[in-house]
Scaffold this motif. Structure first.
Motif, PDB file in Angstrom:
ATOM      1  N   ALA A 247       0.851  -1.203   0.000  1.00  0.00           N
ATOM      2  CA  ALA A 247       0.000   0.000   0.000  1.00  0.00           C
ATOM      3  C   ALA A 247       0.880   1.244   0.000  1.00  0.00           C
ATOM      4  O   ALA A 247       2.093   1.158   0.211  1.00  0.00           O
ATOM      5  CB  ALA A 247      -0.876  -0.022   1.235  1.00  0.00           C
ATOM      6  N   THR A 248       0.257   2.367  -0.201  1.00  0.00           N
ATOM      7  CA  THR A 248       1.039   3.605  -0.215  1.00  0.00           C
ATOM      8  C   THR A 248       1.731   3.798   1.144  1.00  0.00           C
ATOM      9  O   THR A 248       1.137   3.542   2.195  1.00  0.00           O
ATOM     10  CB  THR A 248       0.131   4.809  -0.572  1.00  0.00           C
ATOM     11  OG1 THR A 248       0.931   5.979  -0.552  1.00  0.00           O
ATOM     12  CG2 THR A 248      -1.041   4.982   0.371  1.00  0.00           C
ATOM     13  N   GLY A 249       2.988   4.154   1.095  1.00  0.00           N
ATOM     14  CA  GLY A 249       3.766   4.361   2.322  1.00  0.00           C
ATOM     15  C   GLY A 249       4.314   3.079   2.922  1.00  0.00           C
ATOM     16  O   GLY A 249       4.920   3.099   3.991  1.00  0.00           O
ATOM     17  N   ALA A 250       4.147   1.933   2.257  1.00  0.00           N
ATOM     18  CA  ALA A 250       4.629   0.649   2.809  1.00  0.00           C
ATOM     19  C   ALA A 250       6.158   0.567   2.775  1.00  0.00           C
ATOM     20  O   ALA A 250       6.751  -0.241   3.487  1.00  0.00           O
ATOM     21  CB  ALA A 250       4.040  -0.514   2.032  1.00  0.00           C
ATOM     22  N   GLY A 251       6.774   1.386   1.923  1.00  0.00           N
ATOM     23  CA  GLY A 251       8.239   1.379   1.852  1.00  0.00           C
ATOM     24  C   GLY A 251       8.774   0.613   0.654  1.00  0.00           C
ATOM     25  O   GLY A 251       9.878   0.065   0.713  1.00  0.00           O
ATOM     26  N   LYS A 252       8.013   0.601  -0.435  1.00  0.00           N
ATOM     27  CA  LYS A 252       8.460  -0.130  -1.638  1.00  0.00           C
ATOM     28  C   LYS A 252       9.779   0.450  -2.143  1.00  0.00           C
ATOM     29  O   LYS A 252      10.653  -0.272  -2.603  1.00  0.00           O
ATOM     30  CB  LYS A 252       7.380  -0.041  -2.736  1.00  0.00           C
ATOM     31  CG  LYS A 252       6.062  -0.695  -2.328  1.00  0.00           C
ATOM     32  CD  LYS A 252       5.028  -0.649  -3.409  1.00  0.00           C
ATOM     33  CE  LYS A 252       4.477   0.737  -3.677  1.00  0.00           C
ATOM     34  NZ  LYS A 252       3.743   1.321  -2.552  1.00  0.00           N
ATOM     35  N   GLY A 253       9.887   1.774  -2.013  1.00  0.00           N
ATOM     36  CA  GLY A 253      11.109   2.442  -2.474  1.00  0.00           C
ATOM     37  C   GLY A 253      12.345   1.888  -1.784  1.00  0.00           C
ATOM     38  O   GLY A 253      13.422   1.811  -2.388  1.00  0.00           O
ATOM     39  N   SER A 254      12.203   1.477  -0.512  1.00  0.00           N
ATOM     40  CA  SER A 254      13.405   1.019   0.195  1.00  0.00           C
ATOM     41  C   SER A 254      13.906  -0.305  -0.386  1.00  0.00           C
ATOM     42  O   SER A 254      15.112  -0.576  -0.365  1.00  0.00           O
ATOM     43  CB  SER A 254      13.153   0.914   1.702  1.00  0.00           C
ATOM     44  OG  SER A 254      12.125   0.006   1.972  1.00  0.00           O
ATOM     45  N   ILE A 255      12.988  -1.124  -0.926  1.00  0.00           N
ATOM     46  CA  ILE A 255      13.456  -2.380  -1.556  1.00  0.00           C
ATOM     47  C   ILE A 255      14.142  -2.057  -2.889  1.00  0.00           C
ATOM     48  O   ILE A 255      15.223  -2.564  -3.194  1.00  0.00           O
ATOM     49  CB  ILE A 255      12.278  -3.356  -1.768  1.00  0.00           C
ATOM     50  CG1 ILE A 255      11.726  -3.772  -0.402  1.00  0.00           C
ATOM     51  CG2 ILE A 255      12.724  -4.581  -2.568  1.00  0.00           C
ATOM     52  CD1 ILE A 255      10.642  -4.822  -0.451  1.00  0.00           C
ATOM     53  N   PRO A 279       7.224   6.455 -13.549  1.00  0.00           N
ATOM     54  CA  PRO A 279       6.082   7.232 -14.043  1.00  0.00           C
ATOM     55  C   PRO A 279       5.533   8.220 -13.022  1.00  0.00           C
ATOM     56  O   PRO A 279       4.891   9.195 -13.402  1.00  0.00           O
ATOM     57  CB  PRO A 279       5.040   6.160 -14.387  1.00  0.00           C
ATOM     58  CG  PRO A 279       5.485   4.921 -13.727  1.00  0.00           C
ATOM     59  CD  PRO A 279       6.956   5.022 -13.542  1.00  0.00           C
ATOM     60  N   LYS A 280       5.820   7.974 -11.714  1.00  0.00           N
ATOM     61  CA  LYS A 280       5.327   8.926 -10.705  1.00  0.00           C
ATOM     62  C   LYS A 280       6.294  10.102 -10.540  1.00  0.00           C
ATOM     63  O   LYS A 280       6.021  11.040  -9.799  1.00  0.00           O
ATOM     64  CB  LYS A 280       5.146   8.218  -9.356  1.00  0.00           C
ATOM     65  CG  LYS A 280       3.900   7.369  -9.324  1.00  0.00           C
ATOM     66  CD  LYS A 280       3.470   7.020  -7.904  1.00  0.00           C
ATOM     67  CE  LYS A 280       4.559   6.379  -7.103  1.00  0.00           C
ATOM     68  NZ  LYS A 280       4.159   5.860  -5.819  1.00  0.00           N
ATOM     69  N   LEU A 281       7.445   9.993 -11.201  1.00  0.00           N
ATOM     70  CA  LEU A 281       8.442  11.058 -11.206  1.00  0.00           C
ATOM     71  C   LEU A 281       8.928  11.400  -9.812  1.00  0.00           C
ATOM     72  O   LEU A 281       9.214  12.549  -9.517  1.00  0.00           O
ATOM     73  CB  LEU A 281       7.830  12.313 -11.832  1.00  0.00           C
ATOM     74  CG  LEU A 281       8.439  12.775 -13.133  1.00  0.00           C
ATOM     75  CD1 LEU A 281       7.664  13.969 -13.677  1.00  0.00           C
ATOM     76  CD2 LEU A 281       9.910  13.130 -12.979  1.00  0.00           C
ATOM     77  N   LEU A 380       4.307  -2.126  -6.961  1.00  0.00           N
ATOM     78  CA  LEU A 380       2.887  -2.017  -7.286  1.00  0.00           C
ATOM     79  C   LEU A 380       2.095  -1.775  -6.003  1.00  0.00           C
ATOM     80  O   LEU A 380       2.363  -2.400  -4.983  1.00  0.00           O
ATOM     81  CB  LEU A 380       2.481  -3.370  -7.900  1.00  0.00           C
ATOM     82  CG  LEU A 380       1.047  -3.678  -8.198  1.00  0.00           C
ATOM     83  CD1 LEU A 380       0.623  -2.910  -9.452  1.00  0.00           C
ATOM     84  CD2 LEU A 380       0.878  -5.174  -8.456  1.00  0.00           C
ATOM     85  N   GLN A 381       1.101  -0.869  -6.066  1.00  0.00           N
ATOM     86  CA  GLN A 381       0.306  -0.629  -4.845  1.00  0.00           C
ATOM     87  C   GLN A 381      -0.843  -1.606  -4.703  1.00  0.00           C
ATOM     88  O   GLN A 381      -1.122  -2.105  -3.635  1.00  0.00           O
ATOM     89  CB  GLN A 381      -0.276   0.786  -4.886  1.00  0.00           C
ATOM     90  CG  GLN A 381       0.699   1.842  -4.424  1.00  0.00           C
ATOM     91  CD  GLN A 381       0.066   3.217  -4.344  1.00  0.00           C
ATOM     92  OE1 GLN A 381      -1.145   3.382  -4.483  1.00  0.00           O
ATOM     93  NE2 GLN A 381       0.886   4.222  -4.144  1.00  0.00           N
ATOM     94  N   ASP A 382      -1.544  -1.870  -5.820  1.00  0.00           N
ATOM     95  CA  ASP A 382      -2.768  -2.652  -5.751  1.00  0.00           C
ATOM     96  C   ASP A 382      -2.579  -3.970  -6.517  1.00  0.00           C
ATOM     97  O   ASP A 382      -2.446  -3.969  -7.735  1.00  0.00           O
ATOM     98  CB  ASP A 382      -3.894  -1.825  -6.396  1.00  0.00           C
ATOM     99  CG  ASP A 382      -5.223  -2.524  -6.310  1.00  0.00           C
ATOM    100  OD1 ASP A 382      -5.250  -3.722  -5.993  1.00  0.00           O
ATOM    101  OD2 ASP A 382      -6.248  -1.869  -6.580  1.00  0.00           O
ATOM    102  N   ARG A 454      12.696  -7.137   6.625  1.00  0.00           N
ATOM    103  CA  ARG A 454      12.579  -5.677   6.571  1.00  0.00           C
ATOM    104  C   ARG A 454      13.719  -5.129   5.716  1.00  0.00           C
ATOM    105  O   ARG A 454      14.888  -5.480   5.916  1.00  0.00           O
ATOM    106  CB  ARG A 454      12.630  -5.059   7.972  1.00  0.00           C
ATOM    107  CG  ARG A 454      12.308  -3.586   7.946  1.00  0.00           C
ATOM    108  CD  ARG A 454      11.973  -3.031   9.311  1.00  0.00           C
ATOM    109  NE  ARG A 454      11.390  -1.702   9.168  1.00  0.00           N
ATOM    110  CZ  ARG A 454      10.940  -0.974  10.153  1.00  0.00           C
ATOM    111  NH1 ARG A 454      10.993  -1.417  11.378  1.00  0.00           N
ATOM    112  NH2 ARG A 454      10.441   0.229   9.932  1.00  0.00           N
ATOM    113  N   ALA A 455      13.344  -4.275   4.781  1.00  0.00           N
ATOM    114  CA  ALA A 455      14.360  -3.685   3.903  1.00  0.00           C
ATOM    115  C   ALA A 455      15.066  -2.551   4.636  1.00  0.00           C
ATOM    116  O   ALA A 455      14.463  -1.864   5.460  1.00  0.00           O
ATOM    117  CB  ALA A 455      13.686  -3.155   2.639  1.00  0.00           C
ATOM    118  N   ALA A 456      16.337  -2.376   4.317  1.00  0.00           N
ATOM    119  CA  ALA A 456      17.080  -1.249   4.881  1.00  0.00           C
ATOM    120  C   ALA A 456      16.562   0.037   4.236  1.00  0.00           C
ATOM    121  O   ALA A 456      16.135   0.029   3.078  1.00  0.00           O
ATOM    122  CB  ALA A 456      18.556  -1.435   4.603  1.00  0.00           C
TER     123      ALA A 456
END
Ligand SMILES: Nc1ncnc2c1ncn2[C@@H]1O[C@H](COP(=O)(O)OP(=O)(O)OP(=O)(O)O)[C@@H](O)[C@H]1O
Length: 488
Positions: A247-255, A279-281, A380-382, A454-456
């Motif tokens: 979901a949004t804010g789950a920390g996908k970017g950290s992976i 695409p979200k820039l 992916l969020q959903d 847990r991702a760093a």
């Protein structure tokens, strides 16, 4: 001789229910005294043999102490014990790790066995519905042994005949609370034998800082964070495709960023190239100098994907009849396609033509890219099928915090939530975004059991340092990393 007195109708029993069956007193067999003595002696001997087999060290130490007391008196024992205590303390002070491995964790395991698991075993098993009654006797699963690790107790259990792993994985909550732990995880060690892992301490409770840039890159084991057992969480990137759902804010970017960080030496050596679609820039633009190609507009993203498809097909043509798998070289590096919010391109896109182009390119890459050195790591969020109908083309999937419990099985496969992947229960705190963020459930190759990881967290300053490290020619030459950029 054994004397038998026959059973008889118990005439003095009164019942008010008309259909009640007749009650019989059982046959009474009177056993001669010498047989009773033989049975008791056999039980004592069997108990002794079992104690020696199960606790040889305790039996040996007890016998030694008794022998020394009998021969030399208590002073000798006190002196010897004092010397041993001093030696052990010295060992613990000098080399804590080896002391913990050889003595510390074993003592703790014994202590927890006799203080926690054995005393509570009977009630825990019957309370959790895991013991069985048959002919008036209670049959309990066997408590085989306890092993302590720095973060958890691993309890080996012999299941009752006829029990299944599902019987146990549906009772993890009961078991965890019965033994005073917050989590219990079930895994199979061999037929009929299970390992219950009770956590004592949660190594994932606090955010993990960005990991050091590795010296050697193994593309099948890129360090991206920690597992719940305190060991490094390694992500396989070569020879697979990975879908990260959260979901949004789950920390996908950290992976995504931890994976890029773990690949950095190989990127610098020219053995890995990253094509980033953003695409979200937002997520990937900060470190765009790290990537061979960066695209953010939907049109450019579709183009970038098609370029990789062309490269993949060229390679497939070259490899045909010569190689069946890919080894990264400077000429043919591993190409990782990084996509942040893939649904932006495959579902939320207004331009139907563009959407179809992206879907076709992604489907081609995920079905044909593995053996020619092309991998996709997409966030992916959903995870619903309407949003991402090619999610099953990703062999490895990661479930971060999800909004609904049904989404867990959509990501990790049927039954994953029941086996403990409670991604919908990963904590969140709107006032503190780091609470629970970066936490996920994954299935490691060796077991169907989901594992919590847990991702760093790779902060903006870490990304700046990564860009500087990559572009700093003085630090190390690409050739230094050529050997270490070895692949799967
Ligand atoms: N591994 C992590 N450890 C601790 N905190 C984290 C971690 N990852 C992210 N966070 C925190 O969570 C916030 C949101 O993270 P991030 O933007 O990566 O989430 P996301 O899943 O990509 O969300 P979105 O889909 O909305 O972009 C970050 O600003 C950071 O404060």
């Amino acid at each position: 001789m054994l004397r038998r007195s026959h059973g008889e109708v118990a005439g003095d029993l009164v019942t008010t229910s008309p259909g009640a069956p007749l009650m019989f007193r059982p046959t009474v067999v009177q056993t001669p005294v010498f047989i009773t003595i033989i049975i008791l002696a056999w039980r004592v001997l069997r108990g002794l043999a079992r104690a020696i087999y199960r606790h040889p060290i305790v039996v040996l130490v007890s016998l030694s102490v008794l022998t020394v007391v009998a021969r030399y008196g208590w002073e000798w024992v006190a002196g010897s014990l004092g010397t041993i205590a001093v030696a052990l303390t010295g060992w613990a002070l000098i080399d804590r790790a080896s002391f913990a491995r050889w003595v510390g964790w074993r003592l703790l395991a014994y202590w927890r066995l006799v203080r926690i698991y054995r005393p509570h075993w009977q009630f825990a098993m019957s309370g959790a519905g895991l013991s069985r009654m048959a002919r008036g006797l209670e049959y309990r699963p066997g408590l085989v042994r306890v092993v302590c690790t720095p973060v958890a107790d691993q309890v080996t259990v012999k299941m009752l005949k006829g029990q299944s792993v599902a019987d146990w994985s549906g009772r993890t909550d009961h078991l965890a609370h019965a033994f005073g732990s917050r989590h219990c995880r079930v895994s199979v060690t061999r037929a009929g034998v299970l390992r219950l892992t009770f956590s004592r301490r949660d190594p994932l409770a606090k955010p993990i800082a960005a990991l050091p840039i590795p010296e050697r890159v193994l593309l099948h084991a890129v360090p991206v964070g920690l597992r719940e057992d305190g060991k490094p969480w390694m992500l396989k990137l070569h020879g697979t495709h990975v879908l990260v759902a959260g979901a949004t804010g789950a920390g996908k970017g950290s992976i995504l960023w931890s994976a890029v960080r773990g690949l950095l030496p190989a990127i610098r050596a020219g053995l890995v190239e990253v094509v980033a679609l953003d695409p979200k820039l937002m997520e990937l633009s900060y470190g765009r100098r790290i990537f061979r190609r960066y695209a953010s507009t939907p049109e450019d993203c579709a183009k970038a994907l098609e370029e990789v498809v062309t490269l993949m097909q060229d390679r497939a043509g070259l490899y045909a009849g010569h190689h069946r798998s890919h080894t990264p070289t400077i000429e043919y590096p591993f190409v990782l396609v990084l996509v942040d919010e893939v649904a932006f391109l495959t579902a939320y896109q207004n331009d139907k033509g563009l959407k179809e182009r992206v879907k076709a390119a992604l489907a081609t890459l995920t079905t044909q890219g593995r053996s020619v050195g092309v991998g996709v790591l997409a966030a992916l969020q959903d995870p619903r099928k309407e949003v991402m109908n090619i999610r099953n083309l990703f062999p490895d999937r990661i479930a971060m915090r999800l909004d609904e419990s049904e989404q867990v099985d959509m990501v990790l496969g049927e039954g994953a939530r029941q086996r403990g992947a409670v991604a919908d229960l990963i904590p969140r705190d709107p006032a503190n975004p780091s609470v629970g963020s970066g936490t996920a459930y994954v299935r490691l190759g060796t077991s169907p059991q989901p594992v919590r990881v847990r991702a760093a967290y790779v902060a903006d300053s870490d990304i700046r340092d990564m860009v500087a490290w990559l572009t700093n020619e003085d630090e190390q030459t690409p050739a230094d990393h050529e050997a270490s950029g070895e692949a799967a």
